[in-house]
Design an enzyme around this catalytic site. Structure first.
Site, PDB file in Angstrom:
ATOM      1  N   PHE A  11      11.119 -61.065  19.008  1.00 39.94           N
ATOM      2  CA  PHE A  11      10.592 -60.448  20.242  1.00 39.94           C
ATOM      3  C   PHE A  11       9.833 -61.467  21.104  1.00 39.94           C
ATOM      4  CE2 PHE A  11       6.649 -57.770  21.483  1.00 39.94           C
ATOM      5  CZ  PHE A  11       7.124 -57.518  22.766  1.00 39.94           C
ATOM      6  N   LEU A  35      17.312 -65.466  11.435  1.00 42.57           N
ATOM      7  CA  LEU A  35      18.090 -64.312  11.903  1.00 42.57           C
ATOM      8  C   LEU A  35      17.984 -63.149  10.926  1.00 42.57           C
ATOM      9  CD1 LEU A  35      21.307 -65.953  13.453  1.00 42.57           C
ATOM     10  CD2 LEU A  35      19.184 -65.285  14.592  1.00 42.57           C
ATOM     11  N   THR A  36      16.774 -62.704  10.679  1.00 43.10           N
ATOM     12  CA  THR A  36      16.558 -61.517   9.843  1.00 43.10           C
ATOM     13  C   THR A  36      16.971 -60.286  10.628  1.00 43.10           C
ATOM     14  OG1 THR A  36      14.340 -60.991  10.656  1.00 43.10           O
ATOM     15  CG2 THR A  36      14.492 -62.633   8.861  1.00 43.10           C
ATOM     16  N   GLU A  84       7.667 -62.556   9.054  1.00 37.81           N
ATOM     17  CA  GLU A  84       7.903 -61.124   8.863  1.00 37.81           C
ATOM     18  C   GLU A  84       6.739 -60.444   9.577  1.00 37.81           C
ATOM     19  OE1 GLU A  84      10.322 -59.440   7.567  1.00 37.81           O
ATOM     20  OE2 GLU A  84      11.501 -61.110   6.773  1.00 37.81           O
ATOM     21  N   THR A 133      -2.202 -63.424  14.672  1.00 37.91           N
ATOM     22  CA  THR A 133      -2.511 -62.066  15.115  1.00 37.91           C
ATOM     23  C   THR A 133      -4.001 -61.761  15.012  1.00 37.91           C
ATOM     24  OG1 THR A 133      -2.240 -59.758  14.403  1.00 37.91           O
ATOM     25  CG2 THR A 133      -1.846 -61.401  12.750  1.00 37.91           C
ATOM     26  N   ASP A 134      -4.452 -60.769  15.775  1.00 37.84           N
ATOM     27  CA  ASP A 134      -5.852 -60.320  15.658  1.00 37.84           C
ATOM     28  C   ASP A 134      -6.070 -59.521  14.367  1.00 37.84           C
ATOM     29  OD1 ASP A 134      -4.454 -58.030  16.362  1.00 37.84           O
ATOM     30  OD2 ASP A 134      -5.805 -57.415  17.962  1.00 37.84           O
ATOM     31  N   GLU A 135      -4.971 -59.143  13.699  1.00 36.70           N
ATOM     32  CA  GLU A 135      -5.117 -58.308  12.499  1.00 36.70           C
ATOM     33  C   GLU A 135      -5.805 -59.058  11.355  1.00 36.70           C
ATOM     34  OE1 GLU A 135      -1.843 -55.748  11.541  1.00 36.70           O
ATOM     35  OE2 GLU A 135      -1.037 -55.879  13.564  1.00 36.70           O
ATOM     36  N   TYR A 158       0.598 -57.837   5.367  1.00 37.95           N
ATOM     37  CA  TYR A 158       0.994 -58.615   6.551  1.00 37.95           C
ATOM     38  C   TYR A 158      -0.167 -59.456   7.057  1.00 37.95           C
ATOM     39  CZ  TYR A 158       1.649 -59.568  11.547  1.00 37.95           C
ATOM     40  OH  TYR A 158       1.689 -60.187  12.771  1.00 37.95           O
ATOM     41  N   LYS A 162      -0.737 -63.569   7.195  1.00 38.61           N
ATOM     42  CA  LYS A 162      -1.009 -64.334   8.426  1.00 38.61           C
ATOM     43  C   LYS A 162      -2.339 -65.082   8.299  1.00 38.61           C
ATOM     44  CE  LYS A 162       1.064 -64.456  11.740  1.00 38.61           C
ATOM     45  NZ  LYS A 162       2.206 -65.322  12.168  1.00 38.61           N
ATOM     46  N   ARG A 290      -0.696 -44.231   7.880  1.00 38.34           N
ATOM     47  CA  ARG A 290      -0.348 -45.478   7.193  1.00 38.34           C
ATOM     48  C   ARG A 290      -1.459 -45.826   6.200  1.00 38.34           C
ATOM     49  NH1 ARG A 290       0.048 -50.245  11.410  1.00 38.34           N
ATOM     50  NH2 ARG A 290       2.304 -49.974  11.373  1.00 38.34           N
TER      51      ARG A 290
HETATM   52  P1  NAD Z   1       9.648 -60.481  15.301  1.00 38.14           P
HETATM   53  O1  NAD Z   1       9.724 -59.793  13.980  1.00 38.14           O
HETATM   54  O2  NAD Z   1      10.226 -59.790  16.483  1.00 38.14           O
HETATM   55  O3  NAD Z   1      10.352 -61.904  15.210  1.00 38.14           O
HETATM   56  C1  NAD Z   1      10.142 -62.758  14.126  1.00 38.14           C
HETATM   57  C2  NAD Z   1      11.294 -63.741  14.051  1.00 38.14           C
HETATM   58  O4  NAD Z   1      11.030 -64.619  12.933  1.00 38.14           O
HETATM   59  C3  NAD Z   1      12.649 -63.074  13.784  1.00 38.14           C
HETATM   60  O5  NAD Z   1      13.607 -63.559  14.706  1.00 38.14           O
HETATM   61  C4  NAD Z   1      13.008 -63.509  12.360  1.00 38.14           C
HETATM   62  O6  NAD Z   1      14.400 -63.671  12.146  1.00 38.14           O
HETATM   63  C5  NAD Z   1      12.250 -64.810  12.219  1.00 38.14           C
HETATM   64  N1  NAD Z   1      11.927 -65.122  10.815  1.00 38.14           N
HETATM   65  C6  NAD Z   1      11.339 -64.316   9.905  1.00 38.14           C
HETATM   66  N2  NAD Z   1      11.258 -64.948   8.713  1.00 38.14           N
HETATM   67  C7  NAD Z   1      11.790 -66.181   8.894  1.00 38.14           C
HETATM   68  C8  NAD Z   1      11.991 -67.296   8.041  1.00 38.14           C
HETATM   69  N3  NAD Z   1      11.674 -67.248   6.749  1.00 38.14           N
HETATM   70  N4  NAD Z   1      12.547 -68.403   8.541  1.00 38.14           N
HETATM   71  C9  NAD Z   1      12.917 -68.469   9.864  1.00 38.14           C
HETATM   72  N5  NAD Z   1      12.778 -67.432  10.706  1.00 38.14           N
HETATM   73  C10 NAD Z   1      12.212 -66.308  10.227  1.00 38.14           C
HETATM   74  O7  NAD Z   1       8.119 -60.830  15.521  1.00 38.14           O
HETATM   75  P2  NAD Z   1       7.300 -60.983  16.877  1.00 38.14           P
HETATM   76  O8  NAD Z   1       6.720 -59.684  17.222  1.00 38.14           O
HETATM   77  O9  NAD Z   1       8.126 -61.714  17.870  1.00 38.14           O
HETATM   78  O10 NAD Z   1       6.103 -61.909  16.384  1.00 38.14           O
HETATM   79  C11 NAD Z   1       6.198 -63.332  16.456  1.00 38.14           C
HETATM   80  C12 NAD Z   1       4.922 -63.947  15.920  1.00 38.14           C
HETATM   81  O11 NAD Z   1       3.817 -63.482  16.680  1.00 38.14           O
HETATM   82  C13 NAD Z   1       4.616 -63.572  14.473  1.00 38.14           C
HETATM   83  O12 NAD Z   1       4.116 -64.710  13.838  1.00 38.14           O
HETATM   84  C14 NAD Z   1       3.568 -62.482  14.579  1.00 38.14           C
HETATM   85  O13 NAD Z   1       2.720 -62.489  13.457  1.00 38.14           O
HETATM   86  C15 NAD Z   1       2.841 -62.912  15.835  1.00 38.14           C
HETATM   87  N6  NAD Z   1       2.205 -61.823  16.586  1.00 38.14           N
HETATM   88  C16 NAD Z   1       2.921 -60.728  16.983  1.00 38.14           C
HETATM   89  C17 NAD Z   1       2.309 -59.719  17.725  1.00 38.14           C
HETATM   90  C18 NAD Z   1       3.066 -58.522  18.215  1.00 38.14           C
HETATM   91  O14 NAD Z   1       2.462 -57.587  18.749  1.00 38.14           O
HETATM   92  N7  NAD Z   1       4.391 -58.476  18.101  1.00 38.14           N
HETATM   93  C19 NAD Z   1       0.949 -59.834  18.038  1.00 38.14           C
HETATM   94  C20 NAD Z   1       0.247 -60.981  17.618  1.00 38.14           C
HETATM   95  C21 NAD Z   1       0.895 -61.957  16.905  1.00 38.14           C
END
Ligand code: NAD
Length: 334
Positions: A11, A35-36, A84, A133-135, A158, A162, A290
């Site tokens: 994302f 590409l999970t 993840e 993340t803020d979590e 999770y 992180k 949850r």
């Molecule tokens: P997402 O799940 O949409 O995307 C994660 C991507 O990482 C996926 O394309 C997946 O295939 C890839 N991936 C997972 N395990 C992998 C591995 N072992 N090797 C290579 N690739 C791998 O997540 P997102 O929402 O885009 O989040 C991206 C980052 O931002 C994460 O680190 C998350 O902790 C952080 N984050 C997300 C949010 C949120 O609201 N979405 C907020 C704060 C921080």
């Protein structure tokens, strides 16, 4: 400049790559992603034949694969997003979170350290931006905000994974003096998020006339940030952040889950208007909460504002509507 983005088919990573590609014509961008199930590389298809965007399927847990890709691409910067990312999945089965988020972070960080330390200039200038993340800070009561000084208190597998990765990255600065920056961001929304996350779930279920599940009584509070704002902050932190620093990033935009869900339903009532008895809110169903559900997250983002000049945009209504229209288009075209 050669930049690796990990998790670029997810994302935030995919939105970030589109932005970096547009803003930096002299950058070569290397997307490495396992590409999970959570990924969708098709979002970046417009870049495929550009000659300065490259993709390789790599599992960060596999050290040999990471070694090969770092040695081949020889990045001058890394923006590390791969993880993840779904809290519910981490409760059902934590192991992939431990592997990808902790071991995966170690592997890419260590391979960069080994490459960059060979050359004094590279060691000084090449940057590793760790996206977190803020979590990691746990939960807040009704008052107060997370800042860079808030002690870590992760509550889910999770957030614990992180937090662990944040500590490993921190230690590479403290121990080796590596040029790292860490960002801790609140909940993102916007186009191209996987369908398992709250906002896409609400839109999809509403459009399909299915129940819209809301945990507990929907009282939990989250601070929502538009993904393009987050990408803007990441670009700024990558280019201008101070080595060894962390920056919290948030939207200054707190919503109780139930109020956000109602707001989405109201926009869908205006845009589509086919909810039961004329109101999609009739589909809202409260479900068992949850496990360990953190009550409230909220960010004080003054440090990144004061030091790097980044601020979130203010038009939540407009950006939420834009997001809803994007998912309506996606779900209707399937
Ligand atoms: P997402 O799940 O949409 O995307 C994660 C991507 O990482 C996926 O394309 C997946 O295939 C890839 N991936 C997972 N395990 C992998 C591995 N072992 N090797 C290579 N690739 C791998 O997540 P997102 O929402 O885009 O989040 C991206 C980052 O931002 C994460 O680190 C998350 O902790 C952080 N984050 C997300 C949010 C949120 O609201 N979405 C907020 C704060 C921080």
């Amino acid at each position: 400049m050669r930049v690796i983005v990990t998790g670029g088919a997810g994302f935030i990573g995919s939105n970030l790559i589109l932005r970096l590609f547009k803003n930096h014509e002299d950058w070569e961008i290397y997307n490495i992603d396992k590409l999970t199930y959570a990924s969708d590389h098709s979002y970046l298809k417009s870049l495929k034949d550009s000659g300065r965007y490259y993709f390789k399927k790599v599992d960060l847990v596999n050290r040999d694969e990471v070694h090969d890709v770092v040695q081949t691409f020889r990045p001058q910067g890394v923006i590390h997003l791969a993880a993840e990312s779904h809290v519910d999945n981490s409760i059902q089965g934590p192991e992939p979170f431990i592997q990808s988020n902790i071991v995966g972070t170690f592997n890419i960080l260590e391979e960069c350290r080994l490459l960059w330390k060979e050359d004094e200039e590279a060691w000084k200038n090449n940057r590793f931006l760790h996206v977190s993340t803020d979590e990691v800070y746990g939960e807040l009561e009704d008052d107060g905000f997370f800042t860079e000084e808030t002690p870590y208190a992760p509550n889910s597998p999770y957030s614990a994974s992180k937090a662990s990765s944040d500590f490993i990255v921190r230690s590479y600065h403290q121990t080796y003096g590596m040029n790292v920056v860490t960002t801790n961001c609140s909940n993102n929304y916007g186009p191209h998020q996987h369908g398992e996350k709250l906002i896409p779930v609400v839109i999809r279920n509403a459009l399909n006339q299915n129940e819209i599940p809301v945990y507990g009584k929907g009282e939990n509070v989250r601070d929502w940030l538009f993904v393009h704002d987050h990408c803007d902050a990441l670009e700024v932190a990558f280019q201008k952040g101070k080595s060894g620093e962390t920056y919290t990033i948030g939207g200054n935009n707190e919503w109780k889950n139930i109020d956000l869900v109602r707001k989405i339903c109201d926009i869908l009532n205006e845009e589509v208007g086919k909810g039961p008895d004329g109101d999609y809110k009739n589909l809202i169903t409260f479900v068992t909460d949850r496990l360990g559900h953190d009550f409230r997250y909220a960010i004080d983002a003054s440090k990144i504002k004061n030091e790097l000049g980044w601020e979130p945009s203010q038009d939540f209504d407009g950006m939420l509507r834009q997001t809803i229209l994007w998912y309506m288009n996606k779900y209707n075209s399937k």
